[in-house]
Design a protein around this motif. Structure first.
Motif, PDB file in Angstrom:
ATOM      1  N   PRO A 202     -46.785  46.683 -86.257  1.00  0.00           N
ATOM      2  CA  PRO A 202     -45.829  46.564 -87.402  1.00  0.00           C
ATOM      3  C   PRO A 202     -45.074  47.999 -87.776  1.00  0.00           C
ATOM      4  O   PRO A 202     -45.738  48.791 -87.595  1.00  0.00           O
ATOM      5  CB  PRO A 202     -46.579  46.007 -88.603  1.00  0.00           C
ATOM      6  N   GLY A 203     -43.894  47.969 -88.305  1.00  0.00           N
ATOM      7  CA  GLY A 203     -43.185  49.043 -88.728  1.00  0.00           C
ATOM      8  C   GLY A 203     -43.781  49.682 -90.270  1.00  0.00           C
ATOM      9  O   GLY A 203     -44.487  49.026 -90.950  1.00  0.00           O
ATOM     10  N   TYR A 204     -43.710  51.140 -90.128  1.00  0.00           N
ATOM     11  CA  TYR A 204     -44.059  51.669 -91.510  1.00  0.00           C
ATOM     12  C   TYR A 204     -43.327  52.925 -91.637  1.00  0.00           C
ATOM     13  O   TYR A 204     -42.656  53.570 -90.895  1.00  0.00           O
ATOM     14  CB  TYR A 204     -45.425  52.193 -91.284  1.00  0.00           C
ATOM     15  N   TYR A 205     -42.990  52.984 -93.115  1.00  0.00           N
ATOM     16  CA  TYR A 205     -42.216  54.096 -93.494  1.00  0.00           C
ATOM     17  C   TYR A 205     -42.478  54.631 -94.715  1.00  0.00           C
ATOM     18  O   TYR A 205     -42.724  53.892 -95.823  1.00  0.00           O
ATOM     19  CB  TYR A 205     -40.387  54.023 -93.193  1.00  0.00           C
ATOM     20  N   ASP A 206     -42.282  56.097 -95.134  1.00  0.00           N
ATOM     21  CA  ASP A 206     -42.382  56.594 -96.251  1.00  0.00           C
ATOM     22  C   ASP A 206     -41.418  56.312 -97.063  1.00  0.00           C
ATOM     23  O   ASP A 206     -40.417  56.283 -96.790  1.00  0.00           O
ATOM     24  CB  ASP A 206     -42.902  57.986 -96.072  1.00  0.00           C
ATOM     25  N   PHE A 294     -27.569  70.150-101.071  1.00  0.00           N
ATOM     26  CA  PHE A 294     -27.269  70.730 -99.857  1.00  0.00           C
ATOM     27  C   PHE A 294     -28.161  70.125 -98.640  1.00  0.00           C
ATOM     28  O   PHE A 294     -29.321  69.859 -98.936  1.00  0.00           O
ATOM     29  CB  PHE A 294     -27.830  72.167 -99.984  1.00  0.00           C
ATOM     30  N   VAL A 295     -27.461  70.110 -97.526  1.00  0.00           N
ATOM     31  CA  VAL A 295     -28.060  69.101 -96.370  1.00  0.00           C
ATOM     32  C   VAL A 295     -28.362  70.184 -95.234  1.00  0.00           C
ATOM     33  O   VAL A 295     -27.402  71.167 -94.880  1.00  0.00           O
ATOM     34  CB  VAL A 295     -27.471  67.981 -96.096  1.00  0.00           C
ATOM     35  N   ILE A 296     -29.481  70.214 -94.563  1.00  0.00           N
ATOM     36  CA  ILE A 296     -29.493  70.842 -93.296  1.00  0.00           C
ATOM     37  C   ILE A 296     -29.797  69.711 -92.110  1.00  0.00           C
ATOM     38  O   ILE A 296     -30.812  69.109 -92.311  1.00  0.00           O
ATOM     39  CB  ILE A 296     -30.513  71.956 -93.122  1.00  0.00           C
ATOM     40  N   VAL A 297     -29.078  69.629 -91.012  1.00  0.00           N
ATOM     41  CA  VAL A 297     -29.392  68.464 -90.164  1.00  0.00           C
ATOM     42  C   VAL A 297     -30.632  68.928 -89.129  1.00  0.00           C
ATOM     43  O   VAL A 297     -30.638  70.115 -88.733  1.00  0.00           O
ATOM     44  CB  VAL A 297     -28.076  68.341 -89.152  1.00  0.00           C
ATOM     45  N   VAL A 298     -31.560  68.027 -89.096  1.00  0.00           N
ATOM     46  CA  VAL A 298     -32.425  68.175 -88.247  1.00  0.00           C
ATOM     47  C   VAL A 298     -32.622  67.461 -86.828  1.00  0.00           C
ATOM     48  O   VAL A 298     -32.399  66.279 -86.824  1.00  0.00           O
ATOM     49  CB  VAL A 298     -33.892  67.920 -89.044  1.00  0.00           C
ATOM     50  N   ASP A 299     -32.728  68.102 -85.782  1.00  0.00           N
ATOM     51  CA  ASP A 299     -33.027  67.484 -84.477  1.00  0.00           C
ATOM     52  C   ASP A 299     -34.513  66.964 -84.562  1.00  0.00           C
ATOM     53  O   ASP A 299     -35.382  67.741 -84.453  1.00  0.00           O
ATOM     54  CB  ASP A 299     -32.525  68.492 -83.193  1.00  0.00           C
ATOM     55  N   GLY A 300     -34.437  65.756 -83.922  1.00  0.00           N
ATOM     56  CA  GLY A 300     -35.878  65.316 -83.862  1.00  0.00           C
ATOM     57  C   GLY A 300     -36.335  65.108 -82.522  1.00  0.00           C
ATOM     58  O   GLY A 300     -37.644  64.658 -82.278  1.00  0.00           O
ATOM     59  N   ARG A 301     -35.800  65.744 -81.284  1.00  0.00           N
ATOM     60  CA  ARG A 301     -36.193  65.353 -80.151  1.00  0.00           C
ATOM     61  C   ARG A 301     -37.752  66.102 -79.749  1.00  0.00           C
ATOM     62  O   ARG A 301     -38.486  65.715 -79.420  1.00  0.00           O
ATOM     63  CB  ARG A 301     -35.437  66.212 -79.136  1.00  0.00           C
ATOM     64  N   THR A 302     -38.002  67.397 -80.451  1.00  0.00           N
ATOM     65  CA  THR A 302     -39.308  68.109 -80.145  1.00  0.00           C
ATOM     66  C   THR A 302     -40.263  67.369 -81.111  1.00  0.00           C
ATOM     67  O   THR A 302     -41.381  67.633 -80.776  1.00  0.00           O
ATOM     68  CB  THR A 302     -39.024  69.573 -80.302  1.00  0.00           C
ATOM     69  N   ARG A 303     -39.668  66.780 -82.318  1.00  0.00           N
ATOM     70  CA  ARG A 303     -40.694  66.230 -83.046  1.00  0.00           C
ATOM     71  C   ARG A 303     -41.499  64.802 -82.464  1.00  0.00           C
ATOM     72  O   ARG A 303     -42.398  64.637 -82.743  1.00  0.00           O
ATOM     73  CB  ARG A 303     -40.238  65.901 -84.358  1.00  0.00           C
ATOM     74  N   PHE A 358     -39.722  60.873 -88.256  1.00  0.00           N
ATOM     75  CA  PHE A 358     -38.619  60.209 -87.326  1.00  0.00           C
ATOM     76  C   PHE A 358     -39.148  58.716 -87.079  1.00  0.00           C
ATOM     77  O   PHE A 358     -38.134  57.743 -86.868  1.00  0.00           O
ATOM     78  CB  PHE A 358     -38.307  61.085 -86.088  1.00  0.00           C
ATOM     79  N   LEU A 359     -40.403  58.646 -86.615  1.00  0.00           N
ATOM     80  CA  LEU A 359     -40.722  57.293 -86.370  1.00  0.00           C
ATOM     81  C   LEU A 359     -40.613  56.509 -87.575  1.00  0.00           C
ATOM     82  O   LEU A 359     -40.213  55.185 -87.528  1.00  0.00           O
ATOM     83  CB  LEU A 359     -42.405  57.399 -85.924  1.00  0.00           C
ATOM     84  N   GLY A 360     -40.646  56.871 -88.794  1.00  0.00           N
ATOM     85  CA  GLY A 360     -40.542  56.117 -90.005  1.00  0.00           C
ATOM     86  C   GLY A 360     -38.968  55.779 -90.450  1.00  0.00           C
ATOM     87  O   GLY A 360     -38.653  54.852 -90.581  1.00  0.00           O
ATOM     88  N   LEU A 361     -38.229  56.765 -89.896  1.00  0.00           N
ATOM     89  CA  LEU A 361     -36.615  56.529 -90.022  1.00  0.00           C
ATOM     90  C   LEU A 361     -36.308  55.417 -88.990  1.00  0.00           C
ATOM     91  O   LEU A 361     -35.555  54.460 -89.066  1.00  0.00           O
ATOM     92  CB  LEU A 361     -35.821  57.971 -89.600  1.00  0.00           C
ATOM     93  N   ILE A 362     -36.784  55.452 -87.796  1.00  0.00           N
ATOM     94  CA  ILE A 362     -36.552  54.182 -86.923  1.00  0.00           C
ATOM     95  C   ILE A 362     -37.059  52.975 -87.403  1.00  0.00           C
ATOM     96  O   ILE A 362     -36.232  51.980 -87.249  1.00  0.00           O
ATOM     97  CB  ILE A 362     -37.150  54.576 -85.379  1.00  0.00           C
ATOM     98  N   ASP A 363     -38.229  52.905 -87.948  1.00  0.00           N
ATOM     99  CA  ASP A 363     -38.587  51.565 -88.447  1.00  0.00           C
ATOM    100  C   ASP A 363     -37.953  51.134 -89.980  1.00  0.00           C
ATOM    101  O   ASP A 363     -37.860  49.907 -89.972  1.00  0.00           O
ATOM    102  CB  ASP A 363     -40.158  51.919 -88.901  1.00  0.00           C
ATOM    103  N   TRP A 364     -37.470  52.224 -90.611  1.00  0.00           N
ATOM    104  CA  TRP A 364     -36.606  51.947 -91.789  1.00  0.00           C
ATOM    105  C   TRP A 364     -35.459  51.404 -91.267  1.00  0.00           C
ATOM    106  O   TRP A 364     -34.956  50.152 -92.111  1.00  0.00           O
ATOM    107  CB  TRP A 364     -36.180  53.267 -92.413  1.00  0.00           C
ATOM    108  N   VAL A 365     -34.636  51.868 -90.334  1.00  0.00           N
ATOM    109  CA  VAL A 365     -33.389  51.211 -89.831  1.00  0.00           C
ATOM    110  C   VAL A 365     -33.575  49.736 -89.395  1.00  0.00           C
ATOM    111  O   VAL A 365     -32.926  48.904 -89.580  1.00  0.00           O
ATOM    112  CB  VAL A 365     -32.775  51.999 -88.981  1.00  0.00           C
ATOM    113  N   GLU A 366     -34.662  49.783 -88.554  1.00  0.00           N
ATOM    114  CA  GLU A 366     -35.079  48.281 -88.100  1.00  0.00           C
ATOM    115  C   GLU A 366     -35.465  47.378 -89.162  1.00  0.00           C
ATOM    116  O   GLU A 366     -35.018  46.199 -88.942  1.00  0.00           O
ATOM    117  CB  GLU A 366     -36.259  48.244 -87.083  1.00  0.00           C
TER     118      GLU A 366
END
Length: 434
Positions: A202-206, A294-303, A358-366
């Motif tokens: 099951p999905g989970y997000y904070d 204020f926003v700073i974009v974060v790349d999730g590849r290494t995460r 990032f896993l939570g963001l994927i689950d949130w969109v789903e």
């Protein structure tokens, strides 16, 4: 030398370049992380001094026609591996965007401008670049324009659909293209393995994800308004020296009596300076708001690389981004020290620098599909200013060498429709920290 304001750019030829090898038409779904990106067209340009002068040093004869031929031939080869850029975005039965990989090709434009490279006013790209050197995409997901200048130099502009690729993915493509132009093997193959970003079951997000993203159906109807000409977003390019950045970093380092001194990154330090500088130009009584985001974009590849086993994400082609933001009172940002503001930035960015985020963001969109969603920062324009700082500091422009030298200058450029400010820090061509 004074810049030249009025010059003409004449399109001499426009054609479509497709992958050199035939491919089976197929569908490539977008990932959940692609779905939170707006249908934004992003442009980037590279400026080269006269290739003929450069090539004389290495005994090559490069006329503009042969340059264009090299670019088109190597582009057709590159599109074999980067077939997503030769496709088209269409809606599927659920009403969601999906990539049709049909080798429809890339728009390729040849042009001439009656201006010398040294006469172009790069400080004001709205005047010198917009509508001239970076093409407007008319079909597909990628458009390219190569413009010869009066001095013999050239500018190559590319425009791509952000829903298909982030800056990291575009960089992979550009480096591969330049490698094939020089008959070199590809240093990195792209990966379209969407399973790397599948949701969990099951999905989970904070709950923190709900603070950053929002389903479109929950937003109030957009109000039409007449903008004051003074409120229009403008583009400017500034040059900041490396010693200034290092000085900001020294001021931004955070000291805690218990933990000692914490080193802050150059990006965090510069961003804090930017946040404070803009805040100091805001008069709360005149503008009628008190908060500043204020926003700073974060790349999730290494995460997302689990125990460094799944290296497919190193070459992953698509969007792997999150957009965390912080919010403070304008007066607070003005009055507090630079290291205090830097620490605020560090704390809200740190939340997004985890695999679980990032896993939570994927689950949130789903959990919200097929309902379209967007970054909340772009849905909050009516109650205070916002500035987005993106990921350009690791731009590999020195590698974008097609055989006639490194670019003398480069920059991202695209028409920005949002009310939030947008900043793209990029390394100087000098490679000296500027």
């Amino acid at each position: 030398m004074n810049s030249k304001k009025n010059f003409n750019v004449k399109v001499n030829k426009s054609e479509v370049v497709a992958a050199v090898l035939p491919m089976q038409e197929h569908w490539l779904p977008l990932s959940n992380l692609d779905f939170v990106l707006p249908p934004l067209e992003v442009g980037v340009m590279f400026c080269y001094v006269n290739p003929i002068i450069v090539s004389e040093k290495i005994n090559m004869n490069l006329e503009f026609n042969s340059i264009v031929k090299t670019l088109k031939t190597s582009l057709a080869e590159t599109l074999v591996s980067y077939y997503a850029f030769s496709g088209d975005i269409v809606e599927n039965s659920a009403g969601e965007p999906e990539l049709l990989c049909n080798n429809g090709g890339v728009s390729f434009i040849e042009a001439f401008a009656d201006v010398e490279l040294k006469e172009i006013n790069f400080y004001n790209p709205d005047e010198s670049i917009e509508g001239k050197f970076v093409p407007k995409k008319k079909h597909g997901v990628l458009a390219i324009q190569v413009t010869q200048l009066k001095c013999g130099g050239l500018i190559m502009g590319c425009t791509f659909d952000h829903r298909v690729a982030d800056a990291y993915s575009a960089n992979l493509f550009l480096v591969s293209w330049s490698e094939l132009a020089q008959s070199k093997p590809l240093s990195q193959l792209p990966s379209f393995r969407r399973s790397s970003l599948f949701p969990r079951h099951p999905g989970y997000y904070d709950d923190s994800i709900d603070d950053l993203y929002v389903p479109l159906s929950t937003l109030p109807p957009m109000k039409s308004e007449i903008l004051n000409p003074n409120d229009q977003v403008i583009s400017r390019i500034y040059y900041v020296t490396g010693d200034k950045i290092e000085h900001l970093q020294s001021l931004a380092n955070f000291h805690d009596d218990k933990k000692g001194t914490s080193q802050r990154s150059k990006l965090e330090s510069f961003s804090a300076f930017l946040w404070k500088t803009i805040a100091c130009g805001i008069n709360k009584e005149t503008w009628g708001f008190s908060n500043f985001r204020f926003v700073i974009v974060v790349d999730g590849r290494t995460r997302l690389i689990i125990n460094n086993v799944d290296n497919s994400l190193k070459g992953y082609f698509g969007n792997v981004l999150s957009i965390p933001f912080g919010e403070k009172k304008v007066e607070e940002v003005k009055e507090k020290s630079l290291n205090w503001v830097t620490n605020v930035i560090h704390e809200f960015v740190d939340i997004a620098k985890t695999q679980e985020h990032f896993l939570g963001l994927i689950d949130w969109v789903e959990a919200h599909r097929p309902e379209p969603s967007m970054e909340k920062i772009y849905a909050m324009n009516g109650d205070g200013p916002a500035v987005v700082v993106s990921l350009g500091q690791h731009f590999p422009a020195k590698k974008i060498n097609f055989g006639w030298g490194e670019p003398a200058f480069w920059s991202y450029h695209f028409r920005w429709a949002g009310k939030a400010g947008y900043v793209m820090p990029m390394p100087s061509p000098k490679g000296n920290g500027d």
